[in-house]
Write an enzyme that holds these catalytic residues in place. Structure first.
Site, PDB file in Angstrom:
ATOM      1  CE  LYS A  54      29.429   6.149  15.800  1.00  0.00           C
ATOM      2  NZ  LYS A  54      29.585   6.708  17.169  1.00  0.00           N
ATOM      3  CB  SER A  79      19.271   3.831  19.827  1.00  0.00           C
ATOM      4  OG  SER A  79      20.371   3.393  20.584  1.00  0.00           O
ATOM      5  CD  GLU A 205      37.835  -0.614  26.133  1.00  0.00           C
ATOM      6  OE1 GLU A 205      37.082  -0.813  25.160  1.00  0.00           O
ATOM      7  OE2 GLU A 205      38.621  -1.470  26.556  1.00  0.00           O
ATOM      8  N   GLY A 209      33.343  -1.375  30.480  1.00  0.00           N
ATOM      9  CA  GLY A 209      33.295  -2.157  29.242  1.00  0.00           C
ATOM     10  C   GLY A 209      34.638  -2.147  28.562  1.00  0.00           C
ATOM     11  CG  ASP A 211      34.887  -4.413  24.259  1.00  0.00           C
ATOM     12  OD1 ASP A 211      34.428  -3.439  24.890  1.00  0.00           O
ATOM     13  OD2 ASP A 211      35.035  -4.416  23.021  1.00  0.00           O
ATOM     14  CB  SER A 305      33.960  11.369  20.120  1.00  0.00           C
ATOM     15  OG  SER A 305      33.388  11.149  21.397  1.00  0.00           O
TER      16      SER A 305
HETATM   17  C1  LIG Z   1      30.262   6.281  18.139  1.00  0.00           C
HETATM   18  C2  LIG Z   1      30.882   7.178  19.126  1.00  0.00           C
HETATM   19  C3  LIG Z   1      32.094   6.847  19.763  1.00  0.00           C
HETATM   20  C4  LIG Z   1      32.829   5.549  19.520  1.00  0.00           C
HETATM   21  O1  LIG Z   1      33.256   5.455  18.185  1.00  0.00           O
HETATM   22  P1  LIG Z   1      33.727   4.065  17.559  1.00  0.00           P
HETATM   23  O2  LIG Z   1      34.078   4.382  16.165  1.00  0.00           O
HETATM   24  O3  LIG Z   1      32.570   3.112  17.671  1.00  0.00           O
HETATM   25  O4  LIG Z   1      34.867   3.585  18.377  1.00  0.00           O
HETATM   26  C5  LIG Z   1      32.642   7.763  20.644  1.00  0.00           C
HETATM   27  N1  LIG Z   1      32.023   8.934  20.913  1.00  0.00           N
HETATM   28  C6  LIG Z   1      30.864   9.285  20.333  1.00  0.00           C
HETATM   29  C7  LIG Z   1      30.257  10.590  20.677  1.00  0.00           C
HETATM   30  C8  LIG Z   1      30.242   8.418  19.403  1.00  0.00           C
HETATM   31  O5  LIG Z   1      29.085   8.766  18.830  1.00  0.00           O
END
Ligand SMILES: *Cc1c(COP(=O)(O)O)cnc(C)c1O
Length: 320
Positions: A54, A79, A205, A209, A211, A305
């Site tokens: 992010k 959060s 996902e 959830g 969706d 991620s």
């Molecule tokens: C935010 C996040 C996601 C999901 O990312 P999106 O862009 O909302 O699909 C997945 N893994 C981690 C660690 C995140 O912080």
């Protein structure tokens, strides 16, 4: 029709974040490759600044502020990792940041966000609407609101992780990407379509959830209640106005993984690869393992991620 980002925007974002975001490593596991009969490449965003991809989208979005916007400041509601990404990016660019967080947010996350110099404003998640609070703050103080996924510059920034992966390992047959609101998945899809056009792209996902899967298959954005899952980074209730059309156009399918599968993957990556991965970061590997038969002999990419999970919770999940 909304104006959607393209691969050119991902390239521009990669220039803006260069020297600020880490170019994270790509890792492999012989044990896994042997077990899968495939070559699996992990893009390790658990090693990104503040511990998740992010940072890329947040830093890119703030880089595009006008001098007036920079002076007035940014506001975000989160959060989780988006809060820390905005707080750190804002500090690095000398922009005041206000983060709207629930009163009962984990103390460690509040402290991390404040540690990056952001002002934290609390709200009651049962009686107050955080989006409304964010919008009110934005209006009253002239702040610019940056949402966690449904934003042109956030999507373009998130796409830089997959761009680096393709640059480092070449083309892939399949790419697995964790899915919450779809910022990471839509950005990754833009990079994949440009750099490895034949690559199949799967969003993954939490089972509780789905969706995104429902939306992908019905052709309409489906809204759900906040899902109960250990994958706290993917507890989103719906895809975005920008992320959904890109996903519909460029993604091959949306898959799901159960909490039990995420824990197995967390354990595997800790024990065999020495990687600390948060539950949401395990979604990609969990889906790859489900598809073992189809992946034989293939070159497979998995985006990890993030790695933000406190050690007591991590140990508790592994012991459960
Ligand atoms: C935010 C996040 C996601 C999901 O990312 P999106 O862009 O909302 O699909 C997945 N893994 C981690 C660690 C995140 O912080």
């Amino acid at each position: 029709m909304n104006h959607l980002p393209t691969f050119d925007d991902v390239v521009a974002a990669s220039e803006r974040i260069q020297g600020h975001a880490h170019r994270t490593p790509v890792m492999t596991s012989r044990t896994l490759d042997e077990a899968m009969g495939a070559q699996v490449f992990f893009k390790c965003e658990n090693f990104q600044r503040m511990g998740a991809f992010k940072f890329r989208g947040a830093f890119n979005a703030l880089s595009r502020f006008s001098p007036e916007q920079k002076q007035a400041g940014v506001v975000a509601f989160s959060s989780g990792n988006h809060a820390q990404a905005i707080a750190l990016s804002a500090r690095l660019q000398g922009i005041p940041a206000t983060i709207v967080m629930p009163e009962d947010a984990p103390a460690a996350k509040v402290a991390a966000t404040q540690g990056y110099g952001a002002d934290v404003v609390f709200y009651d998640r049962y009686t107050e609407d955080r989006e409304q609070i964010g919008r009110d703050l934005a209006e009253k103080h002239g702040l610019t609101l940056i949402p966690p996924y449904d934003h042109f510059d956030v999507i373009s920034g998130q796409g830089t992780a997959a761009k680096e992966l393709f640059e480092d390992v070449g083309t892939l047959d399949v790419l697995f990407v964790c899915l919450g609101g779809g910022g990471l998945l839509s950005g990754s899809a833009l990079a994949a379509r440009a750099l490895s056009p034949a690559c199949k792209i799967y969003g993954v996902e939490p089972e509780a959830g789905n969706d995104g899967q429902q939306s992908f298959r019905s052709g309409q954005i489906v809204h759900i209640d906040t899902p109960k899952t250990i994958a706290d980074g993917a507890q989103t209730q719906h895809l975005g106005q920008l992320t959904f059309p890109i996903i519909q156009r460029d993604v091959d399918d949306i898959l799901t993984a159960s909490d039990a599968e995420l824990i197995e993957c967390m354990s595997f990556m800790a024990e065999r690869m020495k990687l600390v991965v948060e539950p949401t970061g395990c979604l990609g590997l969990a889906a790859a393992r489900q598809m073992k038969d189809e992946l034989k002999g293939k070159r497979v990419g998995v985006i990890i991620s993030g790695g933000n999970v406190d050690m007591v919770r991590f140990a508790g999940l592994l012991a459960s």
